[in-house]
Design an enzyme around this catalytic site. Sequence first.
Site, PDB file in Angstrom:
ATOM      1  N   SER A  73     -64.379  -8.378  -8.688  1.00  0.00           N
ATOM      2  CA  SER A  73     -65.827  -8.414  -8.910  1.00  0.00           C
ATOM      3  C   SER A  73     -66.426  -9.809  -8.771  1.00  0.00           C
ATOM      4  O   SER A  73     -67.640  -9.943  -8.698  1.00  0.00           O
ATOM      5  CB  SER A  73     -66.162  -7.845 -10.288  1.00  0.00           C
ATOM      6  OG  SER A  73     -65.651  -8.676 -11.299  1.00  0.00           O
TER       7      SER A  73
ATOM      8  N   HIS B 100     -67.481 -13.130 -15.549  1.00  0.00           N
ATOM      9  CA  HIS B 100     -68.674 -12.735 -14.803  1.00  0.00           C
ATOM     10  C   HIS B 100     -69.750 -13.801 -14.916  1.00  0.00           C
ATOM     11  O   HIS B 100     -69.642 -14.736 -15.696  1.00  0.00           O
ATOM     12  CB  HIS B 100     -69.214 -11.388 -15.295  1.00  0.00           C
ATOM     13  CG  HIS B 100     -68.504 -10.219 -14.684  1.00  0.00           C
ATOM     14  ND1 HIS B 100     -68.728  -8.933 -15.074  1.00  0.00           N
ATOM     15  CD2 HIS B 100     -67.563 -10.140 -13.722  1.00  0.00           C
ATOM     16  CE1 HIS B 100     -67.963  -8.110 -14.374  1.00  0.00           C
ATOM     17  NE2 HIS B 100     -67.244  -8.831 -13.549  1.00  0.00           N
TER      18      HIS B 100
ATOM     19  N   ASP C  60     -73.457  -5.392 -16.570  1.00  0.00           N
ATOM     20  CA  ASP C  60     -72.174  -5.008 -17.171  1.00  0.00           C
ATOM     21  C   ASP C  60     -72.296  -4.154 -18.424  1.00  0.00           C
ATOM     22  O   ASP C  60     -71.315  -3.983 -19.133  1.00  0.00           O
ATOM     23  CB  ASP C  60     -71.384  -6.273 -17.548  1.00  0.00           C
ATOM     24  CG  ASP C  60     -70.790  -6.951 -16.341  1.00  0.00           C
ATOM     25  OD1 ASP C  60     -70.838  -6.364 -15.249  1.00  0.00           O
ATOM     26  OD2 ASP C  60     -70.268  -8.061 -16.499  1.00  0.00           O
TER      27      ASP C  60
END
Length: 177
Positions: free
Chosen positions: A49, A90, A119
Amino acid sequence: MLSALGNPRQAAAQLMNFGLILSTAFMMWKGLSVISDSPSPIVVVLSGSMEPAFQRGDLLLLWNRNLFTETSVGEVVVYNVRDKDIPIVHRVISKFGTGFVIPRQWWLFMGIYNNDSDDTKLYAPGQNYLVREDIIGRSVVGYMPFVGYVTIMLSEHPWMKTVMLGIMGLVVVLQRE
């Protein structure tokens, strides 16, 4: 080689040597945790990701001692979600609150290019935002490409842990001093 096992003192010395190796690794981890002010100072990127910035299997070195700066939108951070013990790497996509109207700042995160939404689906039930206490690493100060694949292989194939521990134990028992 196996004659050392017959001598109780030699066997005890080898067991103590093995314990010393384990305790040294543990103390190094805890020391790094204190220096970086992060409970998990080294993390592995487990998914794709964050590509192309970080690839699956990259080992990230974290620093959490930015005491006088705030986490800003666009910054890559590592956070934990309540009731889950796997850190997530992230980018901050949204920040709410100034500390005056909303007493705590809240953040939303998502991967760099591969995610089409935030998320929140990864968060614990009823958790819509993350707070500062959820962030375990604010700055990625370095990374080692592909070194983390060992961790990924060990988690995806649990039998490899047993084989690796067996080989390590055998080396300690059979070593000569």
